[in-house]
Structures are given as C-alpha cells and as structure tokens.
Design a protein around this motif. Structure first.
Motif, PDB file in Angstrom:
ATOM      1  N   GLN A 543      22.620 -15.388   3.201  1.00  0.00           N
ATOM      2  CA  GLN A 543      21.454 -14.513   3.275  1.00  0.00           C
ATOM      3  C   GLN A 543      20.307 -15.231   3.974  1.00  0.00           C
ATOM      4  N   HIS A 544      19.394 -14.423   4.488  1.00  0.00           N
ATOM      5  CA  HIS A 544      18.118 -14.956   4.958  1.00  0.00           C
ATOM      6  C   HIS A 544      17.082 -13.862   4.839  1.00  0.00           C
ATOM      7  N   THR A 545      15.882 -14.268   4.472  1.00  0.00           N
ATOM      8  CA  THR A 545      14.777 -13.331   4.369  1.00  0.00           C
ATOM      9  C   THR A 545      13.782 -13.596   5.489  1.00  0.00           C
ATOM     10  N   GLY A 546      12.864 -12.653   5.668  1.00  0.00           N
ATOM     11  CA  GLY A 546      11.829 -12.811   6.677  1.00  0.00           C
ATOM     12  C   GLY A 546      10.525 -12.212   6.195  1.00  0.00           C
ATOM     13  N   ALA A 547       9.414 -12.870   6.506  1.00  0.00           N
ATOM     14  CA  ALA A 547       8.099 -12.375   6.096  1.00  0.00           C
ATOM     15  C   ALA A 547       7.086 -12.689   7.187  1.00  0.00           C
ATOM     16  N   THR A 548       6.388 -11.674   7.663  1.00  0.00           N
ATOM     17  CA  THR A 548       5.305 -11.860   8.625  1.00  0.00           C
ATOM     18  C   THR A 548       4.047 -11.208   8.056  1.00  0.00           C
ATOM     19  N   GLY A 549       3.017 -11.075   8.885  1.00  0.00           N
ATOM     20  CA  GLY A 549       1.764 -10.536   8.389  1.00  0.00           C
ATOM     21  C   GLY A 549       1.856  -9.126   7.859  1.00  0.00           C
ATOM     22  N   GLY A 550       2.796  -8.315   8.398  1.00  0.00           N
ATOM     23  CA  GLY A 550       2.881  -6.921   7.985  1.00  0.00           C
ATOM     24  C   GLY A 550       4.280  -6.414   7.722  1.00  0.00           C
ATOM     25  N   TYR A 551       5.257  -7.327   7.606  1.00  0.00           N
ATOM     26  CA  TYR A 551       6.649  -6.893   7.457  1.00  0.00           C
ATOM     27  C   TYR A 551       7.394  -7.818   6.493  1.00  0.00           C
ATOM     28  N   ARG A 552       8.437  -7.277   5.856  1.00  0.00           N
ATOM     29  CA  ARG A 552       9.376  -8.056   5.061  1.00  0.00           C
ATOM     30  C   ARG A 552      10.783  -7.601   5.427  1.00  0.00           C
ATOM     31  N   ALA A 553      11.732  -8.547   5.409  1.00  0.00           N
ATOM     32  CA  ALA A 553      13.101  -8.237   5.828  1.00  0.00           C
ATOM     33  C   ALA A 553      14.082  -9.127   5.084  1.00  0.00           C
ATOM     34  N   VAL A 554      15.328  -8.625   4.960  1.00  0.00           N
ATOM     35  CA  VAL A 554      16.389  -9.427   4.368  1.00  0.00           C
ATOM     36  C   VAL A 554      17.722  -8.952   4.920  1.00  0.00           C
ATOM     37  N   VAL A 555      18.642  -9.902   5.110  1.00  0.00           N
ATOM     38  CA  VAL A 555      20.027  -9.573   5.431  1.00  0.00           C
ATOM     39  C   VAL A 555      20.915 -10.424   4.532  1.00  0.00           C
ATOM     40  N   CYS A 556      21.881  -9.778   3.873  1.00  0.00           N
ATOM     41  CA  CYS A 556      22.827 -10.459   2.985  1.00  0.00           C
ATOM     42  C   CYS A 556      24.243 -10.081   3.395  1.00  0.00           C
TER      43      CYS A 556
END
Length: 592
Positions: A543-556
C-alpha cells in the motif's frame, strides 16, 4: 506525502494560528471599554478586507504582528488565500476572553475571527478558525471505551512531558508514517506549547476513530488490531454534523461489495467538509467504480472514474518503478552509491558516500523527511515546494551530516525520493515527467496519469480543499517532483494496482516484481521499494498513501487474493487513513 499526525496549529491563510482555551461565551454585544475598542477595529478590518484594501489593514497591525508577517507575505496571503473567503457578509460578536474578541463571520466559509490589540491599540492577534458552537458529550460503546483508555494514557504521558512513553502506544501504521525522531520533534516544537490538554469531551466515533473536544481543539484516535494507536490527530475543532441532503453517488448498492463500500464511503462523504471522492475496486476478476459528492463544492457534478486528483506520495511508487526499470536494463544497481551520480562538489561530502539508491527508495538513507533550507524558498504558502530547486537540494546535501548508519533505520523521507528522481533524470538524460510517460504510463496504457496538466486536463481536475474547506491549488514542484507530483484518476490507478499482481503480464512485469520484496523489516515497518506492507495483515498487502494541500489518496493491493482498492478524495481530511481501514474491512467482508 503521508502525515497521520496533524499539525497542532491550524493553518489558514498560511498563518500558524494561536488556539485559545474555550469557555462559553454568551455576550452578544461588546460591553467593556476594551471590547468596544477592539470591536471598532474588527469592523474596520472586515470592511477594508471586503474592499480589497489589504495594505490598509496591514497599517493597523502592531509590531509583534509585523514581526511574524511581513508586508510582502501579507500581500501574498491576501492574493492567494484570503480572497477566497471574501466577501464577509456579516460579523457577529460572540464574546471575549483575555482581551481577545471573538466573532462569527458569515462568508464563503463560516469562520470564527479572534482579534486583540496591543498597548498602542494596534492589532496584536488576528486569526481565523472554523466556527463551531459548543457541543455535548456522548456515551461510549465497549470499543470506544478501549480506545478511550489508550487515549487517556497517551495524553497523560504527553501532559507529563513524556513523549517517548506516549509513543510506546503507537502502532505499526503510525510508526511507518511518523518515526520516533519525528515524533519527538513534533511533540517538542508543536505539541509542547499546547500542553496540558485537559477537560476532554468525548463526542463519539466514526469508522473506529474516537473524537474528543478540548477547548478549540479536537483530538482523534483509533486503535489497530494490536490495541496500539493508528490514528492520532490534534486539530482545530470541526463539527461532524451530517449534511442535510443526501450526497449524490453512482453506487447501485446491489451487491455485497456495493454495500460494504457504501457503508464506509457514505458516512465519510455525508460529513460536512468532505466534498467528493472516487473509489475503485478490483475483485474476482472485475472492476468496480464508485463516485460520491462533487468535483467542486456546490457544482452538483458527480466525479467519475476519469476525474483527476493529486495522488501525492503514491508518486513515490512510480519513482521506485523507474529505478527498478533502470536496474533491469543494467543501467544501475540498487547498491550503487548516490555519489556516483552527483556533481563532484556534492559527492565530496563523505557522509553521502555510504548512501545507496535502494536506501533512497526504502527510506533508510538517513536523510531527513524534509531539508532544513526549504522554508526560505517558500513565497506562496499554498505552494511549499514550488521554488525548491535542484541547486537548493544540492546545497543542503553538501552540508548534510549523518546521525546513523544508512540502511539500518527507517526514516520516511520526501527529500530522499525527490533526490532519487533527480538522479534518475541524470541517468536517463530526460526530465521526470518524460520518464513517467515514456517508461510507465505509455507501457501500462495509463492515459490519464500526468505530472504536468494541460488546459484540457485541468477541466477534468477535481478542485482540492484544505482542512478549512478553502479551495487550494495543486502543488507545483521542481526538485521534489518524484516525491509527490503525479495526478491521476480512479480508472488509471486501478489499472496501476492491477498491474502489481503477478497474473497481469505487462512490459514492466520484471521491474514491478523487483519493487515488491521487502528490503527492510524492522518489526514495525516492512518496505519494498517505496511500497509499504500492511504489517498486521495476514496476507501480503502492499500500500501507499498520498496527502497534499487539498487531496488524500490511497492504493492497496492484496497480492495473495488479488484485491485492489483505490480511493481518491479532493479534501484534506482523513481519506487516506479511511482508505487503509476500508481495505481491511473489504478483506474481512468479501468471500475468499
């Protein structure tokens, strides 16, 4: 860039806000001479802001305020962020405490304004927070009581000045995102001024996360299967009231999978402040797509599988795939020292000679999460990476000093992956965006995955929103592109996830296979090349997650059961952490 520990100070308009202890405020009109004096300035400030006379507002500021915020920075804040709040249609006095007047501001976003004056009747404090009324405590279930017991112990240790003892209650996922050194730095520099945190009011829980209110702050905590905390967040208080209208979705809710997805995602999107999301699941050989909410707050346009979002640190897995491809092509080896690819003036630093390409990829290089010279490059607080050049990166590396042995200790580092991208550009003699397109997105037929967006792409981009619900732009990068610059869609990311499965043959299969075997397993973190494993899962799940100023994301990706989950959101709340929990829920709920 994954961050499960939220900053104690709430940033709106790019200013670290002072949070004041909350007490009930019942007065509706200024009564004391000081309240009336501050009130006159507050109304004048709001009138000037509505008239877009920011320089005139700055003239009302005192020396303490000006020392923190220069005129140039004030102008930048007004041009890039404050303008999104205007006009303020009403200002309502809500009381005062310690010389600080509090107001309810009705504008594009409902806000609380805190303002005070110095001894010269100039502005001393001027801060915005999301406006909320007082709340009442809730009762607890057995599960909530278990989380509460850990929360109480952790806060007791923090209040006693024992952050190390508090960290002992951290679980694997949290430790993956926040190592002990970073935890110590955050508690020393950010949490300490706010302590002690007392008089917590339990408000309830959602998706296993307990929520408390203390003053103007909220405290969030959830536990993993081992009873350790997985989510730990201290933020400005935000009401979890449900939206009055049912949020739109294309989920048909016909299958068991549909129902499980809807149980989690509807609760998330029906919460005020969460705007939109796109989810995708691959299960038993079929693709499933689910969209909720809006692409822009108030536009009533449902996202689709082809709506673009920032994916943040999931970009790192693309960067490591480029590295793996270079290895399979015989261009490099994972054990190559990074100094082999750096300018002589940088490689002369002896502390860099023991760092390898693999260590940049698996976060064991010893390089810090971020370089200490990045703050000076920031001119727009919505763009923290825009002006961090390769030259600044190399300047940091020339003076860098190791505090441990590379390859032995996990320390999540955006700098390390950014540097890996710079090195890959030199190896391939191409810019990073071309490398991604030529060697990943074209071979895998990911036509909607981009580093740079065209004007047409922007039309398909979901608007991102920060924690205050204010629209923010996508991040711009220079030397840090390889850490967080990619934008993609649910459709493309599902294909990317499926191509991680061994049964999916593709031109990059050999390189992809190289990114999965874990290169470090310290009992807490199990990492391949960028990919992190869900440590407590019985199956191998990358898995990896992602976070920026206005977004959140994840893929598993469950490599054993061939289940892929993608979740992309256009708001900076808890979408990434929720996605990891959703993956666990799917594994439990779906038949083998």
């Amino acid at each position: 860039m994954p961050r499960y520990l939220k900053a104690t100070y709430f940033k709106i308009c790019g200013i670290a806000l002072s949070i004041f202890a909350a007490t009930p405020l019942f007065a509706q009109m200024p009564t004391t001479p000081q309240e009336k004096k501050v009130d006159a300035v507050a109304h004048k400030v709001i009138a000037l802001m509505n008239a877009h006379q920011s320089d005139s507002v700055y003239k009302l500021a005192g020396e303490a305020f000006k020392q923190q915020i220069s005129l140039q920075l004030w102008r930048q804040i007004n041009q890039t962020q404050l303008v999104n709040l205007l006009p303020f249609k009403s200002i309502t006095f809500k009381g005062s405490q310690d010389g600080i007047n509090k107001y309810k501001l009705q504008g594009n976003v409902l806000l609380a304004l805190n303002i005070s004056l110095d001894s010269y009747d100039k502005i001393a404090n001027f801060t915005f927070t999301p406006y909320q009324d007082e709340v009442k405590p809730a009762t607890m279930t057995v599960e909530e009581q278990q989380t509460d017991a850990v929360a109480t112990k952790v806060l007791d240790y923090l209040n006693a000045g024992l952050p190390g003892s508090a960290y002992a209650f951290a679980g694997e996922k949290f430790r993956t995102a926040i190592d002990s050194a970073t935890w110590r730095n955050i508690t020393d520099k950010q949490l300490a001024p706010m302590l002690p945190l007392q008089n917590l009011v339990f408000l309830g829980s959602k998706n296993g996360v307990n929520k408390y209110k203390t003053g103007k702050l909220q405290f969030l905590m959830s536990l993993d299967k081992a009873g350790k905390f997985e989510v730990f967040a201290i933020q400005p208080y935000q009401e979890d009231a449900q939206k009055a209208e049912k949020v739109a979705t294309d989920n048909p809710i016909q299958s068991h999978l549909d129902s499980v997805i809807n149980k989690w995602l509807s609760a998330y999107i029906q919460t005020k402040g969460n705007v939109g999301l796109s989810a995708a699941v691959y299960y038993k050989g079929a693709d499933h797509y689910y969209n909720y909410g809006e692409t822009v707050n108030g536009n009533h346009q449902l996202p689709t599988a082809h709506t673009l979002y920032e994916i943040g640190s999931i970009t790192k897995t693309f960067t490591s795939l480029l590295l793996a491809r270079a290895v399979t092509e015989g261009l490099v080896t994972l054990s190559d020292p990074i100094t082999k690819f750096l300018p002589d003036s940088v490689s002369a630093n002896a502390d860099l000679k023991a760092i390898t390409l693999k260590q940049l990829s698996n976060h064991t290089s010893g390089l810090p999460r971020m370089p200490d010279n990045i703050d000076a490059s920031v001119t727009d607080l919505n763009q923290p990476y825009e002006h961090y050049t390769e030259g600044l990166m190399f300047a940091f590396l020339k003076k860098f000093r190791l505090t441990g042995t590379p390859g032995t200790t996990y320390l999540y580092s955006n700098l390390a992956t950014g540097l890996l991208g710079v090195i890959l550009e030199k190896i391939y003699h191409k810019p990073y965006d071309e490398l991604v397109k030529l060697y990943i997105t074209q071979p895998l037929k990911l036509t909607e995955t981009k580093v740079k967006l065209t004007d047409l792409d922007v039309k398909h981009l979901a608007q991102g929103y920060n924690e205050a619900g204010i629209p923010v732009p996508v991040w711009h990068h220079q030397s840090t592109k390889a850490a967080a610059a990619i934008k993609s869609t649910a459709a493309d990311m599902l294909q990317y996830g499926k191509n991680q499965l061994p049964q999916f043959s593709n031109p990059l299969s050999k390189a992809i296979a190289l990114t999965h075997p874990f290169t470090i397993d310290d009992g807490i973190n199990k990492v391949g090349l960028s990919w992190h494993y869900l440590y407590t899962d019985a199956d191998p799940v990358i898995q990896h997650t992602g976070a920026t100023g206005g977004y959140r994301a994840v893929v598993c990706v469950n490599l054993k059961r061939a289940i892929v989950l993608v979740l992309l959101t256009n708001n900076a709340s808890t979408g990434d952490a929720m996605g990891l929990n959703l993956m666990t829920a799917l594994e439990k709920a779906l038949p083998q």
